[in-house]
Write a protein that holds these residues in place. Structure first.
Motif, short mmCIF file in Angstrom:
data_model
loop_
_atom_site.label_atom_id
_atom_site.label_comp_id
_atom_site.label_asym_id
_atom_site.label_seq_id
_atom_site.Cartn_x
_atom_site.Cartn_y
_atom_site.Cartn_z
N VAL A 44 -9.54 3.58 -9.69
CA VAL A 44 -10.20 3.54 -8.42
C VAL A 44 -9.24 3.40 -7.36
O VAL A 44 -9.77 3.88 -6.12
CB VAL A 44 -11.02 1.83 -8.43
CG1 VAL A 44 -11.57 1.74 -7.35
CG2 VAL A 44 -11.97 2.08 -9.76
N THR A 45 -8.04 2.90 -7.28
CA THR A 45 -7.08 2.95 -6.28
C THR A 45 -6.78 4.14 -5.75
O THR A 45 -6.49 4.68 -4.76
CB THR A 45 -5.70 2.04 -6.74
OG1 THR A 45 -6.16 1.01 -6.98
CG2 THR A 45 -4.77 2.24 -5.60
N VAL A 46 -6.54 5.20 -6.93
CA VAL A 46 -6.29 6.41 -6.50
C VAL A 46 -7.27 7.25 -5.97
O VAL A 46 -7.09 7.85 -4.97
CB VAL A 46 -5.87 7.41 -8.08
CG1 VAL A 46 -5.50 8.90 -7.75
CG2 VAL A 46 -4.59 6.65 -8.73
N HIS A 47 -8.65 6.84 -6.33
CA HIS A 47 -9.75 7.44 -5.73
C HIS A 47 -9.86 6.96 -4.32
O HIS A 47 -9.96 7.83 -3.41
CB HIS A 47 -11.02 7.12 -6.54
CG HIS A 47 -12.07 7.96 -6.03
ND1 HIS A 47 -12.78 9.10 -6.16
CD2 HIS A 47 -13.04 7.32 -5.14
CE1 HIS A 47 -13.72 9.06 -5.34
NE2 HIS A 47 -14.09 8.06 -4.91
N LYS A 50 0.73 -1.22 0.13
CA LYS A 50 -0.06 0.18 -0.07
C LYS A 50 0.70 1.27 -0.10
O LYS A 50 0.61 2.35 -0.93
CB LYS A 50 -0.95 0.05 1.19
CG LYS A 50 -1.78 1.17 1.24
CD LYS A 50 -2.72 1.15 2.46
CE LYS A 50 -3.81 2.23 2.44
NZ LYS A 50 -4.63 2.20 4.02
N GLU A 51 2.02 1.30 0.94
CA GLU A 51 2.83 2.25 0.87
C GLU A 51 3.52 2.65 -0.35
O GLU A 51 3.67 3.79 -0.79
CB GLU A 51 3.64 2.22 2.04
CG GLU A 51 3.22 2.48 3.45
CD GLU A 51 2.23 3.79 3.63
OE1 GLU A 51 2.72 4.56 3.20
OE2 GLU A 51 1.17 3.51 4.00
N ASP A 52 3.97 1.65 -1.08
CA ASP A 52 4.64 1.66 -2.39
C ASP A 52 3.65 2.47 -3.35
O ASP A 52 4.09 2.83 -4.24
CB ASP A 52 4.97 0.42 -2.79
CG ASP A 52 5.56 0.12 -4.19
OD1 ASP A 52 6.86 0.72 -4.23
OD2 ASP A 52 5.06 -0.40 -5.08
N ARG A 53 2.39 1.79 -3.25
CA ARG A 53 1.57 2.43 -4.34
C ARG A 53 1.22 3.88 -4.07
O ARG A 53 1.26 4.60 -5.06
CB ARG A 53 0.15 1.45 -3.98
CG ARG A 53 0.08 0.34 -4.88
CD ARG A 53 -1.20 -0.17 -4.92
NE ARG A 53 -2.00 -0.81 -3.73
CZ ARG A 53 -1.80 -1.85 -3.04
NH1 ARG A 53 -1.23 -2.95 -3.55
NH2 ARG A 53 -2.42 -2.00 -1.77
N LYS A 54 1.04 4.30 -2.86
CA LYS A 54 1.24 5.63 -2.62
C LYS A 54 2.25 6.43 -2.98
O LYS A 54 1.94 7.51 -3.65
CB LYS A 54 0.66 5.83 -0.77
CG LYS A 54 -0.59 5.45 -0.45
CD LYS A 54 -0.55 5.64 0.99
CE LYS A 54 -2.08 5.48 1.47
NZ LYS A 54 -2.35 5.98 3.05
N ALA A 55 3.29 5.89 -2.87
CA ALA A 55 4.57 6.49 -3.20
C ALA A 55 4.78 6.84 -4.72
O ALA A 55 5.09 7.89 -5.09
CB ALA A 55 5.67 5.96 -2.73
#
Length: 211
Positions: free
Chosen positions: A51-54, A14-19
């Motif tokens: 959708v993930t970004v949202h 999750k943190e990797d996706r956010k970064a």
């Protein structure tokens, strides 16, 4: 007995996706500005679904705020290293604070991004953005408040000083000069420092009252 991992695999992913989302958004904000990009464009560059970004950030403004929050975490650490226990006067404190903020802005976020940030924070179209931006201001102002408390305790300022009120007054003063600094591409940190120095001299021509 195995040592407990600080974070789970899911949390690390999750943190990797956010970064990746934040990095993608930063490149797009610099290139095109907030209004001209889409959540889909951010998602495509980040390699995730829109959708993930949202789900993580809600809107483009939410992504923008996350970008500012990341920058502010680094800024707070820099302020901590550069100011804690290092100033003996209010002028030194405020000028040092302003210079660190300006230098950080020049190296971490483009002025164009900051103009988008301020516009989003005062537009009122997304109350959540304004609330979270105010919380970031609280953390920055607390740096000044803490140092004023130290100066009062060290006898550098009168005991009658209210650190919270004075800290916020000085934060708002330097923030006005910061907004001028980012409002125009040609404005410089040096010019902002001189304007702020003149402000402080006008407000405290004989030094701080009571000293």
């Amino acid at each position: 007995m195995t040592e407990q991992q600080p974070t789970s695999l899911r949390e690390r992913q999750k943190e990797d996706r956010k970064a990746r989302i934040i990095a993608a958004a930063k490149s797009l904000f610099l290139e095109a500005g907030l209004e001209k990009i889409t959540m889909e464009a951010i998602a495509e560059i980040a390699g995730v679904s829109s959708v993930t970004v949202h789900n993580y950030y809600g809107t483009k403004s939410g992504v923008l705020l996350a970008l500012v929050a990341e920058s502010d975490r680094e800024l707070l650490a820099t302020l901590e290293r550069g100011l804690r226990g290092r100033t003996a006067t209010l002028a030194e404190l405020v000028l040092g604070f302003f210079e660190i903020v300006c230098r950080h802005t020049q190296t971490h976020l483009d002025k164009a991004i900051w103009r988008q940030v301020i516009a989003a924070s005062v537009s009122g179209t997304e109350p959540r953005f304004g609330k979270l931006y105010h919380e970031l201001d609280n953390r920055l102002a607390s740096v000044l408040i803490r140092e004023i408390e130290r100066m009062v305790g060290a006898g550098l300022l009168p005991e009658t000083v209210d650190p919270a009120h004075l800290g916020w007054a000085l934060f708002n003063l330097q923030n006005a000069r910061f907004i001028e600094f980012i409002a125009a591409e040609g404005s410089s940190c040096e010019a902002g420092l001189q304007h702020l120095r003149n402000d402080l001299s006008a407000l405290m021509p004989g030094g701080f009252p009571g000293r």
